[in-house]
Design a protein around this motif. Structure first.
Motif, short mmCIF file in Angstrom:
data_model
loop_
_atom_site.label_atom_id
_atom_site.label_comp_id
_atom_site.label_asym_id
_atom_site.label_seq_id
_atom_site.Cartn_x
_atom_site.Cartn_y
_atom_site.Cartn_z
N VAL A 35 13.75 -22.19 16.63
CA VAL A 35 14.84 -23.17 16.64
C VAL A 35 15.45 -23.10 15.25
CG1 VAL A 35 15.51 -25.58 16.81
CG2 VAL A 35 13.76 -24.66 18.34
N LEU A 36 16.73 -22.81 15.19
CA LEU A 36 17.45 -22.65 13.93
C LEU A 36 18.63 -23.61 13.92
CD1 LEU A 36 17.59 -20.80 11.37
CD2 LEU A 36 19.06 -19.30 12.70
N LEU A 37 18.65 -24.51 12.93
CA LEU A 37 19.73 -25.49 12.81
C LEU A 37 20.42 -25.27 11.47
CD1 LEU A 37 17.71 -28.62 14.00
CD2 LEU A 37 19.24 -27.18 15.37
N LEU A 38 21.59 -24.68 11.52
CA LEU A 38 22.36 -24.38 10.32
C LEU A 38 23.60 -25.26 10.27
CD1 LEU A 38 22.12 -20.49 10.40
CD2 LEU A 38 20.70 -22.09 9.10
N ILE A 39 24.08 -25.52 9.07
CA ILE A 39 25.26 -26.35 8.87
C ILE A 39 26.46 -25.75 9.61
CG2 ILE A 39 26.86 -27.24 7.12
CD1 ILE A 39 24.45 -27.19 5.15
N ASP A 40 27.17 -26.60 10.35
CA ASP A 40 28.39 -26.23 11.08
C ASP A 40 28.19 -25.16 12.15
OD1 ASP A 40 29.86 -28.06 9.59
OD2 ASP A 40 30.29 -26.59 8.03
N VAL A 79 7.53 -26.46 5.10
CA VAL A 79 8.04 -26.31 3.73
C VAL A 79 9.35 -27.09 3.64
CG1 VAL A 79 8.74 -24.67 1.95
CG2 VAL A 79 7.04 -24.00 3.64
N ASN A 80 9.56 -27.74 2.50
CA ASN A 80 10.77 -28.53 2.29
C ASN A 80 11.25 -28.30 0.85
OD1 ASN A 80 12.75 -30.55 2.89
ND2 ASN A 80 11.53 -31.98 1.69
N TYR A 81 12.58 -28.17 0.67
CA TYR A 81 13.13 -27.95 -0.67
C TYR A 81 14.65 -28.06 -0.64
CZ TYR A 81 13.78 -23.29 1.34
OH TYR A 81 14.12 -22.25 2.16
N VAL A 99 9.34 -24.60 9.37
CA VAL A 99 8.02 -24.78 9.97
C VAL A 99 7.51 -23.40 10.37
CG1 VAL A 99 6.68 -25.82 11.84
CG2 VAL A 99 8.55 -27.10 10.76
N TYR A 100 6.28 -23.15 9.99
CA TYR A 100 5.62 -21.87 10.29
C TYR A 100 4.43 -22.11 11.20
CZ TYR A 100 8.27 -19.69 6.52
OH TYR A 100 9.28 -19.21 5.73
N VAL A 101 4.17 -21.15 12.07
CA VAL A 101 3.01 -21.20 12.94
C VAL A 101 2.15 -19.97 12.63
CG1 VAL A 101 4.21 -20.04 14.85
CG2 VAL A 101 2.22 -21.46 15.32
N ARG A 102 0.86 -20.16 12.57
CA ARG A 102 -0.06 -19.06 12.26
C ARG A 102 -0.34 -18.26 13.52
NH1 ARG A 102 -2.01 -16.04 8.13
NH2 ARG A 102 -4.05 -15.25 8.68
N ARG A 103 0.02 -16.98 13.51
CA ARG A 103 -0.23 -16.05 14.61
C ARG A 103 -1.28 -15.03 14.17
NH1 ARG A 103 1.95 -19.09 18.39
NH2 ARG A 103 4.23 -19.19 18.37
N ASP A 104 -1.72 -14.18 15.08
CA ASP A 104 -2.73 -13.17 14.75
C ASP A 104 -2.27 -12.26 13.62
OD1 ASP A 104 -4.47 -14.13 16.65
OD2 ASP A 104 -3.86 -12.68 18.18
N LYS A 108 4.44 -17.16 10.95
CA LYS A 108 5.75 -16.84 11.53
C LYS A 108 6.64 -18.07 11.48
CE LYS A 108 4.47 -12.72 12.62
NZ LYS A 108 5.03 -11.57 11.95
N LEU A 109 7.89 -17.84 11.11
CA LEU A 109 8.88 -18.90 11.05
C LEU A 109 9.32 -19.28 12.47
CD1 LEU A 109 10.80 -20.62 9.24
CD2 LEU A 109 12.42 -18.71 9.40
N THR A 110 9.11 -20.55 12.83
CA THR A 110 9.46 -21.00 14.17
C THR A 110 10.56 -22.07 14.19
OG1 THR A 110 8.51 -21.66 16.30
CG2 THR A 110 7.66 -22.78 14.34
N PHE A 111 10.78 -22.72 13.04
CA PHE A 111 11.83 -23.74 12.92
C PHE A 111 12.41 -23.65 11.51
CE2 PHE A 111 13.27 -27.88 11.47
CZ PHE A 111 14.13 -28.26 12.47
N HIS A 112 13.75 -23.71 11.43
CA HIS A 112 14.41 -23.63 10.12
C HIS A 112 15.69 -24.46 10.20
CE1 HIS A 112 15.26 -21.73 6.26
NE2 HIS A 112 16.50 -21.46 6.67
N GLN A 113 15.88 -25.36 9.22
CA GLN A 113 17.03 -26.26 9.24
C GLN A 113 17.64 -26.40 7.85
OE1 GLN A 113 16.09 -30.35 10.21
NE2 GLN A 113 18.19 -30.75 10.85
N HIS A 114 18.97 -26.37 7.80
CA HIS A 114 19.74 -26.67 6.58
C HIS A 114 20.52 -27.95 6.84
CE1 HIS A 114 20.03 -22.37 4.75
NE2 HIS A 114 18.91 -22.52 5.43
#
Length: 117
Positions: A35-40, A79-81, A99-104, A108-114
């Motif tokens: 899930v990727l939420l970017l500005i505009d 992670v937040n910054y 948000v990262y999820v631990r895979r084998d 892995k990045l599973t959620f990213h928001q600006h």
């Protein structure tokens, strides 16, 4: 959670390089479910669309501030910054959460928001 803050720092380093470097980086770290939420932009849930959105801009002078990470469970971390940068020649600043999820094969990045700030 240093590994997750390191992933975010490497991501911005790759973004500030060439688009091919950014794509190579994100192809390795991006989860199959995203899930990727970017500005505009509309929310993105398809991996290929997410790769294009993340790697399509030209980023320069990226600076991260207030970087912090927390483990949410054994297999999930966040992670937040703040980021300030130049995006396609224009000043850019945002509050970023990932948000990262631990895979084998690693985190892995599973959620990213600006969010504008």
């Amino acid at each position: 959670m240093d590994v997750l803050t390191g992933l975010e720092q490497r991501a911005w380093h790759a973004l500030a390089d060439e688009p091919a470097a950014a794509r190579s980086y994100y192809e390795k770290v991006l989860d199959d479910r995203i899930v990727l939420l970017l500005i505009d932009q509309q929310p993105i849930q398809e991996r290929e669309t997410a790769l294009a959105a993340l790697c399509g801009a030209r980023w320069k002078a990226c600076s991260l501030g207030g970087l912090s990470a927390a483990r949410l469970s054994l297999f999930v971390g966040a992670v937040n910054y703040r980021v300030t940068a130049t995006k396609d020649g224009a000043p850019y600043s945002a509050r970023v959460s990932s948000v990262y999820v631990r895979r084998d094969d690693g985190w892995k990045l599973t959620f990213h928001q600006h969010v504008s700030w």
